[in-house]
Design an enzyme around this catalytic site. Sequence first.
Site, PDB file in Angstrom:
ATOM      1  CG  ASP A  33      12.356   3.386  -3.217  1.00 26.03           C
ATOM      2  OD1 ASP A  33      11.747   2.351  -3.543  1.00 26.03           O
ATOM      3  OD2 ASP A  33      13.557   3.582  -3.472  1.00 26.03           O
ATOM      4  CG  ASP A  47      11.634   2.299  -7.138  1.00 23.80           C
ATOM      5  OD1 ASP A  47      10.772   2.899  -6.469  1.00 23.80           O
ATOM      6  OD2 ASP A  47      12.540   1.602  -6.636  1.00 23.80           O
ATOM      7  CG  ASP A  68      10.337  -0.879  -3.994  1.00 18.58           C
ATOM      8  OD1 ASP A  68       9.663   0.122  -3.694  1.00 18.58           O
ATOM      9  OD2 ASP A  68      11.573  -0.915  -3.884  1.00 18.58           O
ATOM     10  CB  THR A 122      -0.934   0.010   1.218  1.00 22.80           C
ATOM     11  OG1 THR A 122      -1.792  -1.129   1.160  1.00 22.80           O
ATOM     12  CG2 THR A 122      -1.785   1.280   1.247  1.00 22.80           C
ATOM     13  CB  VAL A 123       3.882   2.186   1.971  1.00 27.72           C
ATOM     14  CG1 VAL A 123       4.957   3.266   1.912  1.00 27.72           C
ATOM     15  CG2 VAL A 123       3.207   2.201   3.336  1.00 27.72           C
ATOM     16  CB  THR A 124       4.915   0.153  -2.962  1.00 29.26           C
ATOM     17  OG1 THR A 124       5.793  -0.465  -2.018  1.00 29.26           O
ATOM     18  CG2 THR A 124       5.609   0.230  -4.315  1.00 29.26           C
ATOM     19  CG  ASP A 149       8.410   0.425  -0.183  1.00 28.11           C
ATOM     20  OD1 ASP A 149       9.607   0.527   0.123  1.00 28.11           O
ATOM     21  OD2 ASP A 149       7.992   0.602  -1.344  1.00 28.11           O
TER      22      ASP A 149
END
Length: 225
Positions: free
Chosen positions: A66, A91, A87, A30-32, A69
């Site tokens: 980045d 990116d 991830d 979710t954070v990613t 996570d």
Amino acid sequence: MLNKYARAFFTRVLTPFAAFLLRKGVSPDTVTLIGTAGVLAGALVFYPRGEFFWGTVTITLFVFSDLVDGNMARQAGVSSRWGAFLDSTLDRVADAGIFAGLAMWYAGRGDNLVLCAVTVFCLASGQVVSYTKARGEAIGLPVNVNGLVERAERLVITLVLCGLSGLHEFGVPGIQWLLPIALWVVAAGSLVTLIQRMVTVRREAAEADAAAAATTTAVGHGSGA
């Protein structure tokens, strides 16, 4: 250098925040996703309008996801191939969004096709630099080289000088030239890094092929004996 020292420093600083998010039930994926969405919003909303300062502030706030996570995944013991793939892929999406926003500015109100082309080169070369390492590793090579301008350097040079150039909106004279300087530096550095990686892969591939041939020869002689 930035990957080695800055990443370690900010990882320590952000560890408590990562633990807080885990306690609240937030997943690393979710954070990613939120981090990537925030970077894209900052780049594609502010940069095409020439609002470099506020765009950079927004992007910088989300770029740290980045680090968060991965930290969360390690703390929770849920590191996975999928998480690493997501991830790395996002990116690349975020990087492309940053340079796409700047290219849109120069293709539109910025009215500078040369700098638009340089920005597009930064976007493309950054993707290719990442691909060369991934492809080299996929065929079993270590790609053991520290490039001149890798992802961390590209982001720091671009975002810092882009943000500073945005201070021109607040009356700081002459500072708007920092962004073109950043783009030329990143373009040149990315080209050098690409060449470094290609030379390294060529050397490592030749060494691996020679070692394999020597092993085959030795096995053949052993069988004959």
